[in-house]
Design an enzyme around this catalytic site. Structure first.
Site, PDB file in Angstrom:
ATOM      1  N   GLU A  62      -5.446 -38.253  14.279  1.00 24.94           N
ATOM      2  CA  GLU A  62      -5.008 -39.446  13.540  1.00 24.94           C
ATOM      3  C   GLU A  62      -3.634 -39.870  14.029  1.00 24.94           C
ATOM      4  OE1 GLU A  62      -5.938 -38.950   9.161  1.00 24.94           O
ATOM      5  OE2 GLU A  62      -6.572 -36.979   9.910  1.00 24.94           O
ATOM      6  N   LYS A 119      -0.157 -40.293  11.844  1.00 20.88           N
ATOM      7  CA  LYS A 119       0.539 -39.142  11.286  1.00 20.88           C
ATOM      8  C   LYS A 119       1.811 -38.878  12.101  1.00 20.88           C
ATOM      9  CE  LYS A 119      -2.855 -36.604   8.731  1.00 20.88           C
ATOM     10  NZ  LYS A 119      -3.313 -35.231   8.405  1.00 20.88           N
ATOM     11  N   GLU A 160       0.672 -32.579  13.902  1.00 22.02           N
ATOM     12  CA  GLU A 160      -0.037 -33.263  12.816  1.00 22.02           C
ATOM     13  C   GLU A 160      -1.050 -34.277  13.339  1.00 22.02           C
ATOM     14  OE1 GLU A 160      -0.021 -32.574   9.700  1.00 22.02           O
ATOM     15  OE2 GLU A 160       1.605 -31.106   9.702  1.00 22.02           O
ATOM     16  N   GLU A 181      -8.824 -26.905   3.296  1.00 19.51           N
ATOM     17  CA  GLU A 181      -8.396 -27.255   4.655  1.00 19.51           C
ATOM     18  C   GLU A 181      -8.139 -25.992   5.449  1.00 19.51           C
ATOM     19  OE1 GLU A 181      -4.930 -29.738   5.021  1.00 19.51           O
ATOM     20  OE2 GLU A 181      -5.384 -30.817   3.160  1.00 19.51           O
TER      21      GLU A 181
END
Length: 328
Positions: free
Chosen positions: A290, A293, A298, A239
């Site tokens: 997203e 999250k 985040e 990541e």
């Protein structure tokens, strides 16, 4: 090197497109994909002839690690359910856990990797590497890079992990986020150094010169791994990315675009100062913003909005045909 870039496919959103729609724009630009855990809809699509994705890294849930470690049958069942039915997918890695070292779950990682490897050999004919993902938190010392060493709370487990990987020729997955390093210490870390946006030598470490924080962070882990008797353990960046919102002027769309595109350009030229000839495999985090999250940064690491419009444009290196699979 163009075959070394990929994406993390996160699914923590209630408004995300179906895999066929979400992956279609990436058919000719993303060669690698990483799933944090088995997702039936994604696996079914990737198993079709239309996906265009070549290799897949797939993770276990962290809460499964102890079960995999203490029960070989559980490990076998995991492979039977999540690998065997998908014969058209080339699985490159099974990743046992994400950032559980140091910590109580981390104590089960080595045996879980051993059992997972046995399960692969018993249940499939595939050549799949087994590894785990760690963060920079495994280090006790990270600066300068040559001083990189595992911390006291992770040393014992990491020595075992490194031994497992070294003896089998498997890589270590590493999450690398210059954003968090900068955001936590903006007084001492230059923003342009974190964004690959300077040609200055910012850190001189013996004969090694560092012009970006990303390479300094990776090399500090390479030094730690080598000190733990893993001279041949490859580092795969599982990541990395930069959020486009959530923390004021630090997290802008332009900064996110700059980070990812500069990363790709830099790695197309060479490896890290410690391993300049090594073409490092790298997964960008992440495919989507997203919304399930935690609020803040985040939710804002995505390259795409859930409606498939770009948060920012990535100049992915193009590849044609099938890349060499000998070194997955």
């Amino acid at each position: 090197m163009e075959c070394n870039f990929g994406l993390n496919y996160g699914t923590q959103g209630d408004n995300l497109p179906t895999p066929d729609k979400g992956l279609n724009p990436l058919r000719q630009v993303v060669w690698r994909l990483r799933l944090f855990s088995p997702d039936r809809a994604i696996l079914n699509y990737l198993n079709s002839s239309d996906s265009g994705i070549v290799v897949l890294s797939i993770g276990t849930f962290n809460e499964e690690i102890e079960k995999i470690a203490v029960d070989q049958n559980y490990a076998n069942s995991w492979v039977q359910q999540n690998i065997v039915p998908f014969s058209e997918i080339i699985f490159s890695h099974i990743v046992v856990g994400n950032e559980v070292i140091p910590g109580p779950i981390g104590n089960f990682v080595i045996q879980a990797m051993i059992n997972m490897e046995k399960a692969i050999k018993e249940c499939t004919t595939h050549d799949i590497y087994v590894t785990t993902t760690v963060s920079m938190n495994v280090l006790g010392t990270s600066y300068p890079p040559s001083a990189g060493a595992f911390g006291e709370d992770s040393m014992t487990v990491m020595r075992g992990v490194v031994h497992f990987l070294q003896t089998r020729g498997y890589p270590l997955f590493l999450n690398v986020y210059p954003y968090f390093a900068y955001a936590n210490n903006p007084a001492e870390i230059r923003l342009d150094y974190a964004l690959f946006n300077t040609t200055d030598i910012v850190v001189q470490d013996g004969d090694l010169q560092y012009r970006n924080l990303f390479y300094a962070m990776v090399d500090s882990v390479i030094w730690a791994v080598e000190k733990a008797e893993g001279p041949n353990v490859e580092i795969v960046v599982s990541e990395t990315g930069w959020p486009s919102a959530g923390n004021g002027d630090i997290t802008t769309v332009e900064h996110a675009r700059m980070y990812v595109n500069n990363l790709i350009t830099t790695q197309m030229k060479s490896g890290t100062p410690k391993r300049p000839q090594h073409a490092m495999k790298t997964h960008i985090f992440a495919m989507y913003n997203e919304n399930l999250k935690p609020e803040g940064v985040e939710r804002n690491f995505g390259i795409y909005h859930p409606d498939l419009s770009e948060v920012y444009h990535v100049d992915w290196p193009k590849w044609t045909g099938r890349c060499n699979l000998e070194n997955m």
